[in-house]
Every structure is written in C-alpha cells, then in structure tokens.
Design a protein around this motif. Structure first.
Motif, short mmCIF file in Angstrom:
data_model
loop_
_atom_site.label_atom_id
_atom_site.label_comp_id
_atom_site.label_asym_id
_atom_site.label_seq_id
_atom_site.Cartn_x
_atom_site.Cartn_y
_atom_site.Cartn_z
N UNK A 62 0.62 -1.92 -0.13
CA UNK A 62 -0.04 -0.79 -0.03
C UNK A 62 0.87 1.57 -0.04
N UNK A 63 2.15 1.58 -0.15
CA UNK A 63 3.09 2.09 0.05
C UNK A 63 2.92 2.78 -1.43
N UNK A 64 2.82 4.16 -1.41
CA UNK A 64 2.58 4.83 -3.22
C UNK A 64 3.73 5.12 -3.84
N UNK A 65 4.49 4.63 -4.60
CA UNK A 65 5.43 4.58 -5.59
C UNK A 65 5.69 5.83 -6.90
N UNK A 66 3.85 5.93 -6.87
CA UNK A 66 4.02 7.58 -7.95
C UNK A 66 2.02 7.64 -7.97
N UNK A 67 2.04 9.32 -8.62
CA UNK A 67 0.89 9.08 -8.67
C UNK A 67 0.90 9.70 -9.87
N UNK A 68 -0.13 10.20 -10.83
CA UNK A 68 -0.43 10.13 -12.04
C UNK A 68 -1.38 11.03 -12.20
N UNK A 69 -1.07 12.20 -12.70
CA UNK A 69 -2.50 13.47 -12.89
C UNK A 69 -2.23 14.38 -14.29
#
Length: 197
Positions: A62-69
């Motif tokens: 559940x650890x964020x690796x990347x975010x897209x927007x």
C-alpha cells in the motif's frame, strides 16, 4: 536498462504481468497487477471524475510509488505528469506523457523524461518513449523510438462481457531490464485516455 521508477522493478528476464481493472463505482476505478503466480505486485486507485484525474500506483503493502495526474483542469489533449510517491513537486517529476495528435483515432502517447537539471544541453524535442494502440485487442506497444526498440506489449485479448461490466483483465509482457512499474503507469494512462474518446 530502462529504469524510471526504480531498478527494483527491472528484471534481467522477461516479466509477464496480469492487470485486472474493475469499476468500483461510477467515480472510482481500480487496477490490480499480479505476477503469473497470482501474487499482488501493484494496485492503482483513483477517481474517474476527480480534478486532474489523479491515480496513485502503490506496491503490495500500500506504499505510494508514483502518482499520475492530468496537467491543467480542462486539457484540449491528454497531458499527464507522473511523480514519485504521492508528490506533486516539480523536482519529483518522473516523466510526462501526452497525445501527440488530438485528431487521431488511435491512442498514442509521447513520453518524455524530465531534463537533467545539471545539464546545459537543450533537450531534444523527440520523445524518450512512445506508446501505440490500446491494450484492448492486443495492440498496446511501448517503444524506445531512437532505436525502434520494443520494450513492452499486451499479448492477449479481452472479453466483451468484462468490458460491458467495466471489469476486465489483460496480460502484458515486459522485456528484460525494463521498469515494469513504468509500463503499468503508461497502461493506466492509455486506458484513461482511450476512455475519454
């Protein structure tokens, strides 16, 4: 080696993944990514109708690796920015992706890495990577354009029943030493871009 998110996601052998997408509600979609032994590798969650269509790719813990927007609130064409973790700071930008041709009936993306901050050389206008096609119909392919090197591709077809329900799965083959977190992020962006058409 193509390492965008991290070398830990690059294998010295061909990596095959199963991506399962399901619509959780009218406003939310989720992607689960498994290896061929059905071990969870990544999840991608996020809203369909939220501002900038933000999605977060997480590891199995559940650890964020990347975010897209998306870039901008109402883009004329799909422009995406992808950041390390859950950041939106410019120094954490991993890559950007955009549709090169708004009038094309086929989904394609030009993918550009951020310029090296220590370099004084003006970066090329050519993209670092390109995608062509959609995962539906086994047409998605990721290339490094300078040497026309295939890096990843979807290699099996979808079912109409799953597509109608908003839930379907597909397999992706990632070539050796290619970052499979990067490939999954581009598949999600391609899916979102295709669904806007």
């Amino acid at each position: 080696m193509v390492s965008v998110v991290g070398e830990m996601f690059c294998n010295p052998y061909t990596t095959e993944l199963v991506v399962r997408r399901r619509r959780e509600s009218l406003k939310r979609e989720r992607y689960d990514v498994f290896d061929l032994s059905n071990n969870l590798i990544f999840t991608v969650d996020g809203g369909i109708w939220n501002i900038r269509r933000k999605r977060v790719l997480r590891d199995a813990a559940g650890i964020p690796l990347l975010s897209m927007r998306t870039k901008g609130l109402v883009p004329m064409r799909c422009n995406w920015e992808v950041y390390k973790g859950d950041s939106t700071e410019s120094d954490n930008l991993l890559f950007s992706a955009r549709e090169p041709n708004l009038l094309s009936f086929k989904t394609s993306l030009d993918v550009t890495l951020p310029p090296d901050q220590s370099s004084t050389v003006i970066s090329s206008v050519e993209p670092d990577f390109q995608t062509f096609g959609r995962y539906i119909g086994s047409s998605f392919k990721l290339f490094e354009p300078i040497h026309n090197t295939l890096l990843a591709e979807v290699f099996h077809d979808f079912t109409w029943g799953g597509l109608i329900k908003g839930s379907y799965s597909f397999k992706v083959r990632v070539n050796p030493y290619v970052d499979f977190a990067f490939v999954v992020a581009l598949l999600v962006i391609t899916d979102d871009t295709s669904n806007l058409r």
